[in-house]
Design an enzyme around this catalytic site. Structure first.
Site, mmCIF file in Angstrom:
data_model
loop_
_atom_site.group_PDB
_atom_site.id
_atom_site.type_symbol
_atom_site.label_atom_id
_atom_site.label_comp_id
_atom_site.label_asym_id
_atom_site.label_seq_id
_atom_site.Cartn_x
_atom_site.Cartn_y
_atom_site.Cartn_z
ATOM 1 N N VAL A 13 20.888 -32.089 22.200
ATOM 2 C CA VAL A 13 22.035 -31.577 21.453
ATOM 3 C C VAL A 13 21.815 -30.087 21.263
ATOM 4 O O VAL A 13 21.012 -29.686 20.439
ATOM 5 C CB VAL A 13 22.141 -32.264 20.082
ATOM 6 C CG1 VAL A 13 23.329 -31.709 19.317
ATOM 7 C CG2 VAL A 13 22.275 -33.774 20.268
ATOM 8 N N PRO A 14 22.502 -29.275 22.053
ATOM 9 C CA PRO A 14 22.349 -27.812 21.966
ATOM 10 C C PRO A 14 22.900 -27.255 20.670
ATOM 11 O O PRO A 14 23.866 -26.498 20.671
ATOM 12 C CB PRO A 14 23.121 -27.319 23.175
ATOM 13 C CG PRO A 14 24.193 -28.348 23.372
ATOM 14 C CD PRO A 14 23.545 -29.661 22.992
ATOM 15 N N CYS A 15 22.293 -27.610 19.563
ATOM 16 C CA CYS A 15 22.777 -27.150 18.259
ATOM 17 C C CYS A 15 22.701 -25.630 18.154
ATOM 18 O O CYS A 15 23.340 -25.040 17.304
ATOM 19 C CB CYS A 15 21.983 -27.820 17.153
ATOM 20 S SG CYS A 15 20.288 -28.189 17.557
ATOM 21 N N HIS A 16 21.927 -25.008 19.025
ATOM 22 C CA HIS A 16 21.827 -23.547 18.977
ATOM 23 C C HIS A 16 23.090 -22.909 19.530
ATOM 24 O O HIS A 16 23.293 -21.711 19.379
ATOM 25 C CB HIS A 16 20.614 -23.091 19.769
ATOM 26 C CG HIS A 16 20.685 -23.407 21.221
ATOM 27 N ND1 HIS A 16 20.441 -24.666 21.719
ATOM 28 C CD2 HIS A 16 21.003 -22.627 22.277
ATOM 29 C CE1 HIS A 16 20.594 -24.623 23.041
ATOM 30 N NE2 HIS A 16 20.942 -23.407 23.402
#
Length: 107
Positions: free
Chosen positions: A59-62
Site C-alpha cells: 500500500v503506497p501510503c507515501h
DNA sequence: CGCAGTCTAGCAC
DNA sequence: GTGCTAGACTGCG
C-alpha cells in the site's frame, strides 16, 4: 484488510501508478465515505507497510497527501516519505508536492 | 488559527 | 459488549 473499508482503500491505493499521488479525500470518496480521517487511520495502521513493498499487496501510503498537496504524518517519517516520492520522480518542496495537479491520480 | 463533522481502531469499564 | 478518546483530514468562520 479486515473490513470492506480498508479493503477498498488499499485496493484503490494500489491502483495508483508509480510516480503519481492521490489524496485522502479522493480515497474516502472513492470508498464511499466522507471520513477522510478514517482513511489516514487506515494508512497508519495498514498491515502493508511501505517497507513491505516487495509483494504486490503493498500500500503506497507515501503517495497519499492531503487536498492541499501538503504531506502530513507518515508511519516511517516524512523524511522517508519525501525520499520515496522523489525516488519515483515526484518533487517535494517544504513537505508539499510540486506539480501536484499533474501527478494527482483521480479515481 | 480554531471548531465541527465523519469513521475506524484501541483501550477502559 | 458498550462507551469514550485520539488520529496521516476537510471545510467553514
Amino acid at each position: 484488510m479486515a473490513n470492506p473499508f480498508h479493503e477498498k482503500i488499499y485496493k484503490l491505493l494500489r491502483k495508483v501508478p508509480k510516480g503519481r499521488v492521490t489524496t485522502y479525500k479522493a480515497l474516502a470518496e472513492a470508498a464511499g465515505t466522507k471520513a477522510y480521517r478514517a482513511v489516514g487511520q487506515a494508512m497508519n495502521k495498514n498491515p502493508y507497510g511501505i517497507l513491505n513493498c516487495k509483494g504486490e499487496n503493498m500500500v503506497p501510503c507515501h503517495r497519499v497527501v492531503d487536498s492541499k498537496c501538503h504531506l502530513h504524518g507518515f508511519a516511517h517519517g516524512l523524511k522517508k516519505k519525501k525520499e520515496l516520492l522523489e525516488k519515483e520522480g515526484i518533487r517535494i518542496e517544504n513537505n508539499k508536492i510540486v506539480d501536484f495537479e499533474k501527478i494527482l491520480h483521480k479515481f
